[in-house]
Design an enzyme around this catalytic site. Sequence first.
Site, PDB file in Angstrom:
ATOM      1  N   SER A 191     -11.092  -1.412   6.317  1.00 19.47           N
ATOM      2  CA  SER A 191      -9.677  -1.138   6.058  1.00 19.47           C
ATOM      3  C   SER A 191      -8.926  -0.923   7.357  1.00 19.47           C
ATOM      4  CB  SER A 191      -9.575   0.125   5.207  1.00 19.47           C
ATOM      5  OG  SER A 191      -8.227   0.509   5.049  1.00 19.47           O
ATOM      6  N   SER A 192      -7.612  -1.022   7.275  1.00 26.11           N
ATOM      7  CA  SER A 192      -6.755  -0.655   8.415  1.00 26.11           C
ATOM      8  C   SER A 192      -6.009   0.639   8.143  1.00 26.11           C
ATOM      9  CB  SER A 192      -5.715  -1.757   8.657  1.00 26.11           C
ATOM     10  OG  SER A 192      -6.331  -2.973   8.956  1.00 26.11           O
ATOM     11  N   THR A 239       0.917  -1.127   0.000  1.00 25.02           N
ATOM     12  CA  THR A 239       0.000   0.000   0.000  1.00 25.02           C
ATOM     13  C   THR A 239       0.951   1.169   0.000  1.00 25.02           C
ATOM     14  OG1 THR A 239      -1.759  -1.161   1.117  1.00 25.02           O
ATOM     15  CG2 THR A 239      -1.681   1.188   1.521  1.00 25.02           C
ATOM     16  N   ASP A 261     -10.307  -7.806   1.632  1.00 20.79           N
ATOM     17  CA  ASP A 261     -10.406  -7.127   2.936  1.00 20.79           C
ATOM     18  C   ASP A 261     -11.763  -7.350   3.595  1.00 20.79           C
ATOM     19  OD1 ASP A 261      -7.910  -6.151   3.398  1.00 20.79           O
ATOM     20  OD2 ASP A 261      -8.288  -4.136   2.646  1.00 20.79           O
ATOM     21  N   ASN A 298      -4.285  -3.042  -2.368  1.00 17.85           N
ATOM     22  CA  ASN A 298      -4.288  -4.102  -1.367  1.00 17.85           C
ATOM     23  C   ASN A 298      -2.977  -4.874  -1.436  1.00 17.85           C
ATOM     24  OD1 ASN A 298      -5.155  -5.441   0.859  1.00 17.85           O
ATOM     25  ND2 ASN A 298      -6.390  -6.933  -0.235  1.00 17.85           N
TER      26      ASN A 298
HETATM   27  O1  DON Z   1      -7.145  -1.345   3.536  1.00 20.63           O
HETATM   28  C1  DON Z   1      -6.400  -2.135   4.094  1.00 20.63           C
HETATM   29  O2  DON Z   1      -6.317  -2.231   5.297  1.00 20.63           O
HETATM   30  C2  DON Z   1      -5.484  -2.982   3.257  1.00 20.63           C
HETATM   31  N1  DON Z   1      -6.060  -3.175   1.959  1.00 20.63           N
HETATM   32  C3  DON Z   1      -4.155  -2.337   3.189  1.00 20.63           C
HETATM   33  C4  DON Z   1      -3.174  -3.182   2.454  1.00 20.63           C
HETATM   34  C5  DON Z   1      -1.792  -2.823   2.729  1.00 20.63           C
HETATM   35  O3  DON Z   1      -1.472  -1.972   3.511  1.00 20.63           O
HETATM   36  C6  DON Z   1      -0.806  -3.629   2.023  1.00 20.63           C
HETATM   37  N2  DON Z   1       0.480  -3.152   2.245  1.00 20.63           N
HETATM   38  N3  DON Z   1       1.307  -2.779   2.753  1.00 20.63           N
END
Ligand code: DON
Length: 572
Positions: A451-452, A380, A422, A400
């Site tokens: 999401s995180s 991300t 997710d 993602n």
């Molecule tokens: O929204 C989310 O929490 C995840 N899709 C985030 C994915 C992510 O941070 C991948 N990488 N570092």
Amino acid sequence: MKRTIFFKLIFSATILQFSNSTWAQINPYQYSISKTAKGSNGAVSSAHPIASMVGLEILKKGGNAFDAAIATQLALAVVYPGAGNIGGGGFLVAYTEKKKSISIDYREKAPAASDRNMYLDKNGNPLMELSQNGHLASGVPGTIAGLFSSHQYAKLPFTTLIQPAIDLADKGFVITAAEARSLNGTKSAFIKYNSVLPVFVKETAWKEGDTLVQKELAATLSRIRDQGAKGFYEGETARLIVEEMKRGKGNISLDDLKNYSAVQRPAISFDYKGYQVIGMPMPSSGGLLMQQMMKMIEDKNIAAMGFHSPSAVQLMIEVERRAYADRAEFMGDQDFVKVPVKTLSSKSYLKKRMEDFIPGKATPSDIIKPGNVNPESEETTHLSVADEFGNVVSVTTTLNGGYGSKTVVAGAGFLLNNEMDDFSVKPGVPNMFGAVGKEANAIAPGKRMLSSMTPTVVVKNKKPYLVVGTPGGTTIPTSVFQTLVNIIEFNQSPLDAVNNPKFHHQWLPDQVAVEQDFSPSLQQSLSNMGYSFQKRGQIGRTEVIKIEWQGKKIKQMDAVADKRGDDHAAAY
Ligand code: DON
């Protein structure tokens, strides 16, 4: 003591000039990476030097932090295809010169043809391959809608902000060693999940200094420049997306695209010892998790325990565990489910939550199923921006997994996300980050997946003080938590706060993930308390800007880029 990491990448490629003289200062064929930058007029920190430089140029040309954030995101979509995107989604948190907190949600949505059991076989077993790779893994992209929504706060025309990205895609840029490695590592997946081979696949291996040209992406970006958001959600681009879906049994329709809109939501805002922390509300768990974790340590005098002392780290692990247990049970898209945000963030609830905390002893998680964490696909990206007017913008955006679904829209040149993973595909079944969820995060048509992502702004005395965020899946909130605690409680410089070893607990699996350089003696002390450990490659790629004020004027912006990647800080 400040440390500056600086290394130069010398590329052998012929130096070409951008057609548009506006961008002539940025040489995408030879550039260096800087981990720190200081200035008082503007700062950008992002995952790629070219993207940070594009953002800074926009600030120099009179744009504000919103302009720079838009241009930086678009540049990332070209120069950092593993996570920068137009086929994904993201969140923006900002604090403006008018002292207004803003959050914009441009998270992907489940297509109308989705249903809660779409990733289960006829016996009810999860089909994670489908939620994680290829066409069916994609939610309806939100990024372009989000950029246009944030443009209402910007000063320069959108056409100006997108031009650097178009030039970079059209004329190419040279890739770093890390990018070459990552493209080579994904080659077989690109071949597997595409019916038409994308530009990311080349016969021989990619190497540092190779030039990546993306003509189809340039054409798509040009349509967006000329037609606005419709250049993505309607017409040629939409047609190409839907054709791609048909080729690979995906389910995004023309209506899904046309109906997508970004949403401006009231930001989460809470006080921590006189600092105002501003974060993202649902459908990101990030802001609420931050609030829960910060509030659970607030009365514990963690500063007196000392940085990375066994007692401080144990306390942080235990608050992480409790917050993530709530995430799994209660959090999801509030447009679809009722999330008890008020209770989860209330003082009395959080006090009660810590009643079973025993200093010096691990509280075991109620293990249902160990998580299946996949530390490889951490892609991300976060960018932090500050301008001379007092606006700050914090954006986390994603496909993602690394390169998302690995599917490129043929003819349009951009990758689609695999954000559907997710969602909780089945109660208790861990997603690619080992996160479990229940009803609150079940799939429904038009719903946004939990999401995180935790783009965060900290305000002190009504003036922006910190702009923070990171990628890292479920490790995002804990990385932001630790960065804030390191700065606010342990008085660390932003660089140390970012680069110090990170740890992570997410309730399930009941283990502490630690980076390779996490202190062995600290780990031993914690093992003695009953914790078990999992070593991780790296946790987060955090970008921080700290702003010092002198009365009403900015004295200095201290921009920092994480040591863990090609991340680059720029300021002037
Ligand atoms: O929204 C989310 O929490 C995840 N899709 C985030 C994915 C992510 O941070 C991948 N990488 N570092």
